[in-house]
Design a protein around this motif. Structure first.
Motif, PDB file in Angstrom:
ATOM      1  N   LYS A  64     -10.468  -3.523  12.358  1.00 46.76           N
ATOM      2  CA  LYS A  64      -9.715  -1.919  11.908  1.00 46.76           C
ATOM      3  C   LYS A  64     -11.303  -1.828  10.678  1.00 46.76           C
ATOM      4  N   ILE A  65     -12.113  -2.136  11.125  1.00 45.58           N
ATOM      5  CA  ILE A  65     -13.332  -1.932  10.665  1.00 45.58           C
ATOM      6  C   ILE A  65     -14.415  -1.568  12.200  1.00 45.58           C
ATOM      7  N   GLU A  66     -13.892   0.464  11.887  1.00 44.90           N
ATOM      8  CA  GLU A  66     -14.556   0.733  12.985  1.00 44.90           C
ATOM      9  C   GLU A  66     -16.581   1.104  13.148  1.00 44.90           C
ATOM     10  N   GLU A  67     -16.812   1.378  12.298  1.00 43.00           N
ATOM     11  CA  GLU A  67     -17.580   1.582  12.222  1.00 43.00           C
ATOM     12  C   GLU A  67     -18.921   1.107  10.801  1.00 43.00           C
ATOM     13  N   ARG A  68     -19.832   0.856  11.058  1.00 42.74           N
ATOM     14  CA  ARG A  68     -20.751   0.002   9.531  1.00 42.74           C
ATOM     15  C   ARG A  68     -20.212   0.857   8.184  1.00 42.74           C
ATOM     16  N   SER A  69     -19.493   0.388   7.444  1.00 42.59           N
ATOM     17  CA  SER A  69     -18.811   0.937   6.492  1.00 42.59           C
ATOM     18  C   SER A  69     -19.095   0.250   5.143  1.00 42.59           C
ATOM     19  N   ALA A  70     -18.769  -0.174   4.255  1.00 41.60           N
ATOM     20  CA  ALA A  70     -18.905  -0.230   2.513  1.00 41.60           C
ATOM     21  C   ALA A  70     -18.224  -0.393   1.934  1.00 41.60           C
ATOM     22  N   ALA A  71     -17.776  -1.362   0.946  1.00 41.36           N
ATOM     23  CA  ALA A  71     -16.801  -1.299  -0.255  1.00 41.36           C
ATOM     24  C   ALA A  71     -17.248  -0.759  -1.375  1.00 41.36           C
ATOM     25  N   ASP A  72     -17.282   0.458  -1.547  1.00 44.92           N
ATOM     26  CA  ASP A  72     -17.051   1.433  -2.381  1.00 44.92           C
ATOM     27  C   ASP A  72     -16.676   0.846  -4.398  1.00 44.92           C
ATOM     28  N   LEU A  73     -18.304   0.183  -5.432  1.00 44.21           N
ATOM     29  CA  LEU A  73     -16.913  -0.668  -5.872  1.00 44.21           C
ATOM     30  C   LEU A  73     -17.142   0.494  -6.948  1.00 44.21           C
ATOM     31  N   ARG A  74     -17.638   1.814  -6.678  1.00 41.09           N
ATOM     32  CA  ARG A  74     -16.665   2.425  -8.255  1.00 41.09           C
ATOM     33  C   ARG A  74     -15.912   3.190  -8.111  1.00 41.09           C
ATOM     34  N   VAL A  75     -15.042   3.278  -6.796  1.00 43.87           N
ATOM     35  CA  VAL A  75     -13.957   3.481  -6.149  1.00 43.87           C
ATOM     36  C   VAL A  75     -12.806   2.818  -6.639  1.00 43.87           C
ATOM     37  N   VAL A  76     -12.074   2.526  -8.075  1.00 42.83           N
ATOM     38  CA  VAL A  76     -11.135   1.914  -7.779  1.00 42.83           C
ATOM     39  C   VAL A  76      -9.880   2.107  -7.755  1.00 42.83           C
ATOM     40  N   LEU A  77      -8.852   1.811  -7.137  1.00 37.93           N
ATOM     41  CA  LEU A  77      -7.361   1.724  -7.267  1.00 37.93           C
ATOM     42  C   LEU A  77      -6.180   1.082  -7.287  1.00 37.93           C
ATOM     43  N   ALA A 102      -0.285 -10.887 -11.656  1.00 36.50           N
ATOM     44  CA  ALA A 102      -0.317 -10.019 -12.424  1.00 36.50           C
ATOM     45  C   ALA A 102       0.359  -8.182 -11.244  1.00 36.50           C
ATOM     46  N   ASN A 103       1.041  -7.736 -12.369  1.00 37.76           N
ATOM     47  CA  ASN A 103       1.636  -6.294 -11.561  1.00 37.76           C
ATOM     48  C   ASN A 103       1.344  -5.677 -11.443  1.00 37.76           C
ATOM     49  N   ASP A 104       0.038  -5.778 -11.148  1.00 35.82           N
ATOM     50  CA  ASP A 104      -0.913  -4.930 -10.846  1.00 35.82           C
ATOM     51  C   ASP A 104      -2.312  -5.399  -9.654  1.00 35.82           C
ATOM     52  N   ILE A 105      -2.049  -4.507  -9.050  1.00 39.93           N
ATOM     53  CA  ILE A 105      -3.778  -5.200  -8.001  1.00 39.93           C
ATOM     54  C   ILE A 105      -4.767  -3.824  -7.458  1.00 39.93           C
ATOM     55  N   SER A 106      -6.137  -4.624  -8.205  1.00 37.96           N
ATOM     56  CA  SER A 106      -7.172  -3.698  -8.117  1.00 37.96           C
ATOM     57  C   SER A 106      -7.915  -3.767  -6.843  1.00 37.96           C
ATOM     58  N   PHE A 107      -8.210  -2.406  -6.287  1.00 38.53           N
ATOM     59  CA  PHE A 107      -8.979  -2.752  -5.109  1.00 38.53           C
ATOM     60  C   PHE A 107     -10.102  -1.616  -5.102  1.00 38.53           C
ATOM     61  N   CYS A 108     -11.132  -1.555  -4.039  1.00 39.91           N
ATOM     62  CA  CYS A 108     -11.840  -0.441  -4.267  1.00 39.91           C
ATOM     63  C   CYS A 108     -12.149   0.028  -2.564  1.00 39.91           C
ATOM     64  N   GLU A 109     -12.621   1.350  -2.655  1.00 40.24           N
ATOM     65  CA  GLU A 109     -12.327   1.786  -1.310  1.00 40.24           C
ATOM     66  C   GLU A 109     -13.082   1.448  -0.141  1.00 40.24           C
ATOM     67  N   ILE A 110     -13.227   1.094   1.061  1.00 44.06           N
ATOM     68  CA  ILE A 110     -13.993   1.212   1.849  1.00 44.06           C
ATOM     69  C   ILE A 110     -13.865   2.020   2.780  1.00 44.06           C
ATOM     70  N   ARG A 111     -15.419   3.197   3.085  1.00 43.70           N
ATOM     71  CA  ARG A 111     -16.102   3.864   3.102  1.00 43.70           C
ATOM     72  C   ARG A 111     -16.741   4.603   4.370  1.00 43.70           C
TER      73      ARG A 111
END
Length: 217
Positions: free
Chosen positions: A127-140, A75-84
Motif C-alpha cells: 500500500k505504498i503507492e508512491e515514493r513516500s516518507a515517514a514524517d517524524l514530526r507528525v505523531v499520532l 503500553a495503553n497507547d501506541i505512537s505512530f508517525c504519518e506516512i506522506r
C-alpha cells in the motif's frame, strides 16, 4: 523492497505499517463543544474544565509504528508517525528528481542531513503507492486496544530487518538532536580562520575574543 508481510497473530512492533489510521484534526482556539444549549464554540483555554465533549474531524492516513517493541505490547497507547508523499515531507517540492542520479542524492546525501523523515520506496503490495516518507514530526497516538482490532484489515506489513534497524536509529537521532553553534570549541585563532569563511560572520564566544574586546562587550 524493504518491506515484509506480517502474520495477523504477531504482536505490534516498531516499523509496522498501517493504512487508514485516524488522525484527529482540531483547533483548540475554536472548539465545537456540546453543552445544555446545544453545540457552542469556545477556546479551550477559556473552558476551565478537565474534560469536555467536542466535535472533531478524523482524517484517514497511513502511518508507521514508532513505539519501541516492548512498549508496543503493553503500553495503553501506541505512537505512530504519518506516512506522506516524499516531496511533501522532504519540503523541497521543486527538487528535480527526473533521473536516478537525482533520486540517489536525495535518498542518500539528503537523508544524512535531514533527520526529520525516513524514506519509504514505493511498493503497491504494501500500500505504498508512491515514493513516500515517514514524517517524524507528525505523531499520532492510538489506544492499543483499538490497534489490535485494526490489525486484521489495516496492518499491511512491516519494515524488514535492515530497514527496521535504520528506522530505530533515525528515530533516536531525531529526538536527541539539538541546535548548537558548531564553532564554540574553537580557540581565538581557529575562530578567526573559521569566521573569515562565513557570511555573515558568526558571533564569537567570550573565550574567543581578545581580552580588551571581551571587557568592552
Amino acid at each position: 523492497m524493504i518491506y515484509e508481510p506480517v502474520d495477523p497473530g504477531e504482536p505490534v512492533r516498531q516499523g509496522d505499517i498501517f493504512v487508514g489510521v485516524p488522525r484527529v484534526e482540531v483547533s483548540l482556539g475554536d472548539l465545537a463543544i456540546f453543552s445544555d444549549a446545544g453545540i457552542e464554540h469556545a477556546d479551550w483555554q477559556s473552558l476551565g474544565q478537565d474534560e469536555v465533549q467536542a466535535v472533531v474531524t478524523l482524517r484517514s492516513v497511513n502511518a508507521i509504528v514508532t513505539s519501541q517493541d516492548c512498549d508496543a505490547t503493553r503500553a495503553n497507547d501506541i505512537s505512530f508517525c504519518e506516512i506522506r508523499p516524499f516531496h511533501d515531507v522532504e519540503g523541497d517540492g521543486n527538487a528535480q528528481t527526473d533521473t536516478p542520479k537525482k533520486w540517489v542524492r536525495l535518498i542518500t546525501q539528503q537523508a544524512r542531513k535531514n533527520q526529520k523523515w525516513f524514506y519509504l520506496p514505493p511498493d503497491p503490495g504494501f500500500k505504498i503507492e508512491e515514493r513516500s516518507a515517514a514524517d517524524l514530526r507528525v505523531v499520532l497516538s492510538i489506544e492499543l486496544e483499538d490497534i489490535l482490532r485494526m490489525i486484521p484489515t489495516r496492518r499491511v506489513g512491516r519494515l524488514n530487518e535492515v530497514a527496521a534497524s535504520h528506522f530505530r536509529e533515525r528515530i533516536a537521532e531525531f529526538y536527541r538532536r539539538y541546535p548548537y553553534d558548531e564553532w564554540y570549541p574553537l580557540n581565538r585563532e581557529e575562530f578567526e580562520h573559521y569566521s573569515a569563511r562565513m557570511d555573515p560572520a558568526p558571533e564569537a564566544f567570550p573565550w574567543q575574543r581578545l581580552a580588551s574586546d571581551a571587557e568592552s562587550a
